[in-house]
Enzyme design. Structure first.
Site, PDB file in Angstrom:
ATOM      1  N   LYS A  11       0.680  -1.264  -0.088  1.00 55.64           N
ATOM      2  CA  LYS A  11       0.228   0.096  -0.044  1.00 55.64           C
ATOM      3  C   LYS A  11       0.883   1.173  -0.072  1.00 55.64           C
ATOM      4  O   LYS A  11       1.868   1.376   0.297  1.00 55.64           O
ATOM      5  CB  LYS A  11      -0.983  -0.016   1.249  1.00 55.64           C
ATOM      6  CG  LYS A  11      -2.088  -1.075   1.109  1.00 55.64           C
ATOM      7  CD  LYS A  11      -2.792  -1.060   2.461  1.00 55.64           C
ATOM      8  CE  LYS A  11      -4.123  -2.098   2.206  1.00 55.64           C
ATOM      9  NZ  LYS A  11      -4.905  -2.149   3.356  1.00 55.64           N
ATOM     10  N   HIS A 117      -2.066  -5.662   1.721  1.00 54.25           N
ATOM     11  CA  HIS A 117      -3.540  -6.173   1.348  1.00 54.25           C
ATOM     12  C   HIS A 117      -3.016  -7.507   0.863  1.00 54.25           C
ATOM     13  O   HIS A 117      -2.126  -7.777   0.071  1.00 54.25           O
ATOM     14  CB  HIS A 117      -4.478  -5.607   0.206  1.00 54.25           C
ATOM     15  CG  HIS A 117      -5.328  -6.485  -0.144  1.00 54.25           C
ATOM     16  ND1 HIS A 117      -6.639  -6.503   0.461  1.00 54.25           N
ATOM     17  CD2 HIS A 117      -5.439  -7.258  -1.289  1.00 54.25           C
ATOM     18  CE1 HIS A 117      -7.187  -7.309  -0.202  1.00 54.25           C
ATOM     19  NE2 HIS A 117      -6.589  -7.633  -1.475  1.00 54.25           N
TER      20      HIS A 117
END
Length: 140
Positions: A11, A117
């Site tokens: 991210k 993620h």
């Protein structure tokens, strides 16, 4: 379960801090192979599609804003029980609850800025992989 693939996304908080290599080392140290990887600036449309499951939740707009705020690194990981293995390596969504040694415990800033993620099922992994990679980009 055998060899499978999962999707990983490093991210914006992690790419901004220059820790992609450290995260990759943890991934590979856990026995997962990075068989595809690219650094991209996620478009708003990509982020909205990717997080469509959360569309009705109050945090959806800020999540989309965050995911488009800087570069991300999209990855395909491969290994034995890759989905479950990567979820273990990532740690709990909330870094305060994550186990010592996990990516989120080591690197996350907050629940939102939690550095990575990973797909939660083989089915979602296949969908997420297709969103960011064509088959010829995955070389293992």
């Amino acid at each position: 379960m055998g060899v499978e693939r999962t999707f990983s996304l490093i991210k914006p908080d992690a790419t901004k801090r220059g820790i992609t290599g450290l995260i990759n080392a943890d991934i590979e140290g856990a026995g997962l192979r990075i068989v595809a990887q690219k650094r991209i600036l996620m478009t708003r449309a990509q982020a909205e599609t990717f997080y469509a499951v959360h569309k009705e939740r109050p945090f959806y707009g800020s999540l989309v804003d965050y995911m488009t705020s800087g570069p991300v690194v999209a990855q395909v990981l491969e290994g034995e029980n890759a989905v479950l293995r990567y979820r273990e390596v990532m740690g709990a969504t909330n870094p305060e609850s994550a186990l010592e040694g996990t990516i989120r415990k080591k690197f996350a800033v907050s629940v939102t800025e939690n550095s990575v993620h990973g797909s939660d099922s083989p089915e979602n992994a296949a969908t997420e992989i297709r969103q960011f990679f064509s088959e010829n980009e995955i070389v293992g």
